[in-house]
Design a protein around this motif. Sequence first.
Motif, PDB file in Angstrom:
ATOM      1  N   TYR A  28      35.073 -16.959  19.310  1.00 31.23           N
ATOM      2  CA  TYR A  28      35.213 -16.419  17.962  1.00 31.23           C
ATOM      3  C   TYR A  28      36.499 -15.609  17.807  1.00 31.23           C
ATOM      4  O   TYR A  28      37.213 -15.753  16.827  1.00 31.23           O
ATOM      5  CB  TYR A  28      34.024 -15.513  17.610  1.00 31.23           C
ATOM      6  CG  TYR A  28      32.679 -16.122  17.888  1.00 31.23           C
ATOM      7  CD1 TYR A  28      32.337 -17.376  17.394  1.00 31.23           C
ATOM      8  CD2 TYR A  28      31.737 -15.457  18.649  1.00 31.23           C
ATOM      9  CE1 TYR A  28      31.102 -17.936  17.641  1.00 31.23           C
ATOM     10  CE2 TYR A  28      30.496 -16.009  18.900  1.00 31.23           C
ATOM     11  CZ  TYR A  28      30.181 -17.252  18.404  1.00 31.23           C
ATOM     12  OH  TYR A  28      28.961 -17.801  18.656  1.00 31.23           O
ATOM     13  N   LEU A  29      36.727 -14.720  18.781  1.00 28.29           N
ATOM     14  CA  LEU A  29      37.874 -13.807  18.709  1.00 28.29           C
ATOM     15  C   LEU A  29      38.621 -13.822  20.046  1.00 28.29           C
ATOM     16  O   LEU A  29      38.299 -13.065  20.949  1.00 28.29           O
ATOM     17  CB  LEU A  29      37.394 -12.386  18.413  1.00 28.29           C
ATOM     18  CG  LEU A  29      36.656 -12.202  17.097  1.00 28.29           C
ATOM     19  CD1 LEU A  29      35.917 -10.876  17.073  1.00 28.29           C
ATOM     20  CD2 LEU A  29      37.623 -12.284  15.945  1.00 28.29           C
ATOM     21  N   PRO A  30      39.616 -14.666  20.169  1.00 24.08           N
ATOM     22  CA  PRO A  30      40.369 -14.708  21.430  1.00 24.08           C
ATOM     23  C   PRO A  30      41.126 -13.406  21.681  1.00 24.08           C
ATOM     24  O   PRO A  30      41.616 -12.775  20.754  1.00 24.08           O
ATOM     25  CB  PRO A  30      41.326 -15.882  21.261  1.00 24.08           C
ATOM     26  CG  PRO A  30      41.236 -16.300  19.850  1.00 24.08           C
ATOM     27  CD  PRO A  30      40.078 -15.632  19.208  1.00 24.08           C
ATOM     28  N   ASN A  31      41.174 -13.005  22.932  1.00 17.56           N
ATOM     29  CA  ASN A  31      41.887 -11.804  23.378  1.00 17.56           C
ATOM     30  C   ASN A  31      41.368 -10.515  22.749  1.00 17.56           C
ATOM     31  O   ASN A  31      42.110  -9.550  22.608  1.00 17.56           O
ATOM     32  CB  ASN A  31      43.394 -11.930  23.122  1.00 17.56           C
ATOM     33  CG  ASN A  31      43.998 -13.115  23.827  1.00 17.56           C
ATOM     34  OD1 ASN A  31      43.606 -13.439  24.945  1.00 17.56           O
ATOM     35  ND2 ASN A  31      44.916 -13.780  23.179  1.00 17.56           N
ATOM     36  N   THR A  32      40.111 -10.506  22.349  1.00 11.62           N
ATOM     37  CA  THR A  32      39.512  -9.319  21.752  1.00 11.62           C
ATOM     38  C   THR A  32      38.202  -9.012  22.458  1.00 11.62           C
ATOM     39  O   THR A  32      37.388  -9.903  22.670  1.00 11.62           O
ATOM     40  CB  THR A  32      39.238  -9.539  20.250  1.00 11.62           C
ATOM     41  OG1 THR A  32      40.455  -9.859  19.605  1.00 11.62           O
ATOM     42  CG2 THR A  32      38.642  -8.303  19.615  1.00 11.62           C
ATOM     43  N   LEU A  33      38.017  -7.748  22.793  1.00  8.67           N
ATOM     44  CA  LEU A  33      36.768  -7.306  23.401  1.00  8.67           C
ATOM     45  C   LEU A  33      35.881  -6.754  22.296  1.00  8.67           C
ATOM     46  O   LEU A  33      36.276  -5.848  21.565  1.00  8.67           O
ATOM     47  CB  LEU A  33      37.034  -6.224  24.451  1.00  8.67           C
ATOM     48  CG  LEU A  33      35.812  -5.599  25.091  1.00  8.67           C
ATOM     49  CD1 LEU A  33      35.047  -6.627  25.914  1.00  8.67           C
ATOM     50  CD2 LEU A  33      36.204  -4.425  25.953  1.00  8.67           C
ATOM     51  N   VAL A  34      34.693  -7.309  22.166  1.00 11.33           N
ATOM     52  CA  VAL A  34      33.743  -6.878  21.143  1.00 11.33           C
ATOM     53  C   VAL A  34      32.623  -6.113  21.827  1.00 11.33           C
ATOM     54  O   VAL A  34      32.019  -6.599  22.780  1.00 11.33           O
ATOM     55  CB  VAL A  34      33.161  -8.081  20.375  1.00 11.33           C
ATOM     56  CG1 VAL A  34      32.185  -7.607  19.303  1.00 11.33           C
ATOM     57  CG2 VAL A  34      34.265  -8.915  19.765  1.00 11.33           C
ATOM     58  N   THR A  35      32.357  -4.918  21.338  1.00  8.43           N
ATOM     59  CA  THR A  35      31.291  -4.090  21.883  1.00  8.43           C
ATOM     60  C   THR A  35      30.258  -3.827  20.793  1.00  8.43           C
ATOM     61  O   THR A  35      30.623  -3.472  19.672  1.00  8.43           O
ATOM     62  CB  THR A  35      31.853  -2.746  22.383  1.00  8.43           C
ATOM     63  OG1 THR A  35      32.907  -3.001  23.306  1.00  8.43           O
ATOM     64  CG2 THR A  35      30.782  -1.916  23.050  1.00  8.43           C
TER      65      THR A  35
END
Length: 123
Positions: A28-35
Amino acid sequence: MESKRQQKFAGVIQEDLAAIFQREGMNYLPNTLVTITKVRVTPDLAIARVFLSFFNNGNTAQSLATVKQHASEIRYKLGSRIKDQVRVVPQLEFFVDDTSEYVDRMEKIFDKIHREEEQKDSE
């Protein structure tokens, strides 16, 4: 105030959503960390409000929009994980958790106040 049942259910959803975003968040979101910082569940357990925090990302509004676009797919994956524990998989509503931004803003204000007090004391 949330009941114990709501809190327990929210904890299950938070844990499973965290696993989903950890494994498949790059789709969904490359190179992004979702918390997943917090999950709140309505008393009838039909709606789960999920608060997200995005790291390594410049545009949180666009990231939130992307997650909302994939909400039905994320709900399906959540349902396959918790199907034995619940009767109905809740609708997912996603929000940005801006707590860290708020804390940063407050720290800057306190630093400014502290510097002003030091200047007054030195005069």
